[in-house]
Scaffold this active site. Structure first.
Site, PDB file in Angstrom:
ATOM      1  N   SER A 138     -23.852 -28.932 -59.808  1.00  0.00           N
ATOM      2  CA  SER A 138     -24.465 -28.189 -58.678  1.00  0.00           C
ATOM      3  C   SER A 138     -23.866 -26.814 -58.559  1.00  0.00           C
ATOM      4  O   SER A 138     -22.882 -26.471 -59.217  1.00  0.00           O
ATOM      5  CB  SER A 138     -23.827 -29.059 -57.622  1.00  0.00           C
ATOM      6  OG  SER A 138     -23.990 -28.245 -56.152  1.00  0.00           O
ATOM      7  N   TYR A 151     -17.388 -33.401 -52.618  1.00  0.00           N
ATOM      8  CA  TYR A 151     -18.347 -33.175 -53.347  1.00  0.00           C
ATOM      9  C   TYR A 151     -18.119 -31.922 -54.435  1.00  0.00           C
ATOM     10  O   TYR A 151     -18.162 -31.884 -55.372  1.00  0.00           O
ATOM     11  CB  TYR A 151     -19.564 -32.498 -52.667  1.00  0.00           C
ATOM     12  CG  TYR A 151     -20.871 -32.685 -53.120  1.00  0.00           C
ATOM     13  CD1 TYR A 151     -21.685 -33.572 -53.453  1.00  0.00           C
ATOM     14  CD2 TYR A 151     -21.401 -31.260 -53.588  1.00  0.00           C
ATOM     15  CE1 TYR A 151     -23.045 -33.314 -54.034  1.00  0.00           C
ATOM     16  CE2 TYR A 151     -22.746 -30.908 -54.120  1.00  0.00           C
ATOM     17  CZ  TYR A 151     -23.427 -32.352 -54.435  1.00  0.00           C
ATOM     18  OH  TYR A 151     -24.614 -32.100 -54.994  1.00  0.00           O
TER      19      TYR A 151
END
Ligand code: NAD
Length: 256
Positions: A138, A151
């Site tokens: 990401s 995350y």
């Protein structure tokens, strides 16, 4: 290009993983799907592309289930040639409020599962001297956002794991690279759009614009198909010396 190869894509019953699985199927690969929810429609979509497909419902937070999934893929198709570590979840909260159980689940599903699947896939890839490991990280593997501690930590970890995997196999036909998307309008992000709409009293479309304007200069979502095209490139002969990159496709997010 991928005829005779087998691709296993974790978290591929939805979103980015399904888009990548479909693109690899179009390239001629056999596909092993994984993920929760309806597995019938995703399998039918792969079959409609003329590819062989199998499904295993392993929970990516459990090492023993990942081992069973890799054994299932080997039983069904001989070996995994292309591994796409894609399964992921999100939870948004400040560190002091972050539920410990959510932290553990995010690290297990978004990071540790990639380690397990990679360690189990490598021996056969090394033996045949061809393999592609693609980690869906990401932009949060490269930069941070508030309220996404688990995350961001997991995705930075995935980028690190990508580099180590690439280095340990650098003189072989096995490559490992990461894809770093910005916003992609999948169920994972729709939840954040819904939260924004509720918090600010906005419509769905207004909330999407606010989300994009905070981070993504292009004001566009990246699509699963665009990310899948990058995954197909990583599998191509032209990418044989692309090793250990974290390639962002993020509308300028990390250029700022
Ligand atoms: P999604 O929610 O549409 O898909 C997630 C997939 O993972 C689903 O198939 C789900 O069933 C599966 N999954 C979840 N928990 C699992 C578990 N314990 N075991 C097995 N499968 C499990 O999400 P998405 O947006 O397509 O996300 C895919 C990947 O892309 C994730 O790693 C995510 O972090 C990453 N990503 C997404 C975005 C975005 O904007 N959507 C941006 C950057 C990175």
């Amino acid at each position: 290009m991928l005829k005779g190869k087998t691709a296993l894509v974790t978290g591929s019953t939805s979103g980015i993983g399904l888009g990548i699985a479909q693109a690899l199927a179009r390239g001629g690969a056999n596909i092993v799907l994984n993920g929760f929810g309806d597995a019938e429609a995703p399998q039918a979509s792969i079959r409609a592309l003329g590819a062989e497909v199998s499904y295993h419902g392993a929970d990516m937070s459990k090492a023993a289930e990942i081992e069973a999934m890799m054994a299932h893929a080997a039983d069904r198709f001989g070996q995994v040639d292309i591994l796409v570590n894609n399964a992921g979840i999100q939870h948004v909260a400040r560190i002091e409020d972050f539920p410990v159980e959510r932290w553990d689940a995010i690290i297990a599903i978004n990071l540790t599962s990639a380690f397990h699947a990679t360690r189990l896939a490598l021996p056969a890839m090394r033996k045949s001297n061809w393999g592609r490991i693609i980690n869906v990280a990401s932009v949060h593997g490269l930069v941070a956002s508030a309220e996404k501690s688990a995350y961001v930590a997991a995705k930075h970890g995935v980028v690190g794991l990508t580099k180590v995997t690439a280095l340990e196999n650098a003189t072989t036909g096995v490559t490992c690279n990461a894809i770093c998307p910005g916003w992609v309008l999948t169920p994972l992000v729709q939840k954040q759009v819904d939260a924004k709409a509720a918090a600010l009293g906005l419509s769905n479309d207004e909330a999407k614009k606010v989300l994009l304007s905070e981070k993504e200069p292009s004001m566009q979502f990246t699509t699963p198909d665009e990310l899948a095209a990058l995954a197909v490139f990583f599998c191509s002969p032209a990418a044989q010396n692309v090793r250990g990159v974290a390639w962002n496709m993020d509308g300028g997010w990390t250029a700022q």
